[in-house]
Write an enzyme that holds these catalytic residues in place. Structure first.
Site, mmCIF file in Angstrom:
data_model
loop_
_atom_site.group_PDB
_atom_site.id
_atom_site.type_symbol
_atom_site.label_atom_id
_atom_site.label_comp_id
_atom_site.label_asym_id
_atom_site.label_seq_id
_atom_site.Cartn_x
_atom_site.Cartn_y
_atom_site.Cartn_z
ATOM 1 C CB CYS A 58 -0.964 -0.006 1.182
ATOM 2 S SG CYS A 58 -2.046 -1.437 1.175
ATOM 3 C CG HIS B 288 -3.281 3.358 2.271
ATOM 4 N ND1 HIS B 288 -3.734 2.982 1.025
ATOM 5 C CD2 HIS B 288 -3.368 2.254 3.050
ATOM 6 C CE1 HIS B 288 -4.076 1.698 1.051
ATOM 7 N NE2 HIS B 288 -3.860 1.234 2.268
ATOM 8 C CG ASN C 154 -6.772 -0.985 1.086
ATOM 9 O OD1 ASN C 154 -6.039 -0.478 0.230
ATOM 10 N ND2 ASN C 154 -6.308 -1.509 2.207
#
Ligand code: ACO
Length: 315
Positions: A110, A243, A273
């Site tokens: 990520c 994020h 996500n």
């Protein structure tokens, strides 16, 4: 030399699956997913791949920047869900765009986009590149276990890209970018296999609560370090783009910083996500208005653990 953002683009698979449309045998609910994560829907790749999404996002970013693909001399893609074990997604993007120079992928889960940004910024500041495409692109729907409700509902597919151009005599650009990792946490967020172990890609496995705690702590510490090192206060920051892992992580950060929630961009409801794609996809959501803002802070945290923070000054 400064690395100035001159274009932003994004791409999502056509298929959008709301919480209500998830397979019935998953035994989950919109109520559980919404309240725990803020996620309402996710896009799932069918015919699209990580490289096709990355290429589409890159083309849109170049269009906004009014720059032709032939001017691009560096492509870096943050991804852990490449089309192939090799070649890299970045080289496929290079082929699709018809550009030359150097292209490679970065594996930081990520944090992939902020890692890629940090490297591209260094290339530009040291004169090794003049025009870079920095991309985050993932198809996590391919590496989640669709029988594991605790993880599969959290992720989505997509890609986001920015164009960075070398410019002299400007105060704008990437003003600060710090990336870090701590491998002691490697097992906390990991796939159940890989090329060299099981000869498969494996499925996402995570210790959700530990990830949650670590993300909040690192986001908070990273913002404060960034402010200190740039002699700034939160009042000088126009927008924080964290994020998008979980809206509760973002809410907690917002509370700890004591800032207005309008200062923090949240897009997890639309995209879920998307790992390395989440920050540039979020930027893409506001691509038509963001250039009226000045100081943008990016925050990432991902498997490894990896984390990063960047300060970008727009025109
Ligand atoms: N639907 C319904 N029930 C579910 C689901 C689901 N999709 N998933 C889990 N449950 C159940 C569990 O089985 C458990 O039931 P039980 O109490 O009867 O055993 C209950 O919900 C609680 O499960 P927990 O895993 O303890 O749930 P928790 O409150 O920790 O929330 C979550 C899980 C949302 C993942 C949380 O840990 C979290 O927000 N973690 C942050 C990390 C994150 O978002 N990671 C994403 C990727 S990492 C990254 O991007 C950096």
């Amino acid at each position: 030399m400064n690395s100035v953002i001159v274009g932003i683009g994004g791409a999502l698979p056509k298929k959008c699956v709301t919480n209500f449309e998830l397979p019935a045998d998953l035994d989950t609910s919109d109520e559980w997913i919404s309240t725990r994560t803020g996620i309402k829907q996710r896009h799932i790749a069918e015919n699209e791949t990580t490289a096709s999404l990355a290429s589409e996002a890159a083309k849109k970013a170049l269009e906004q920047a009014k720059i032709s693909a032939s001017e691009v001399d560096l492509i870096i893609v943050g991804t852990v869900t490449g089309d192939y074990t090799f070649p890299s997604v970045a080289t496929i993007v290079q082929k699709n765009l018809g550009s030359k120079g150097v292209a490679f992928d970065v594996s930081a889960a990520c944090s992939g986009f902020v890692y890629a940004l940090s490297i591209a910024d260094s290339f530009i500041k040291t004169g090794k590149a003049k025009c870079a495409l920095v991309i985050g692109a993932e198809t996590f729907s391919r590496i989640v276990d669709w029988k594991d409700r605790s993880s599969c509902v959290l992720f989505g597919d997509g890609a986001g890209a920015i164009v960075l151009r070398a410019e002299k005599n400007t105060d704008c650009g990437v003003k600060y970018c710090k990336i870090s990792s701590d491998g002691a946490y490697a097992d906390y967020l990991i796939t159940s296999g890989g090329v060299s172990t099981t000869q498969t890609s494996g499925f996402v496995k995570m210790q959700g609560r530990e990830v949650f705690k670590f993300a909040v702590e690192k986001f908070y510490d990273s913002v404060n370090e960034l402010l200190r090192e740039n002699n700034m206060t939160l009042d000088d920051v126009d927008l924080i783009v964290p994020h998008q892992a979980n809206s509760r992580i973002i809410k907690k950060l917002t509370e700890m910083l004591g800032i207005d929630e309008n200062k923090v961009l949240v897009t997890i409801d639309k995209h879920a996500n998307t790992s390395a794609a989440s920050i540039p996809l979020a930027l893409n959501e506001v691509r038509d208005t963001i250039f009226s803002k000045k100081n943008i802070v990016l925050l990432s945290m991902g498997a490894g653990f990896t984390w990063g923070a960047a300060l970008i000054k727009l025109r």
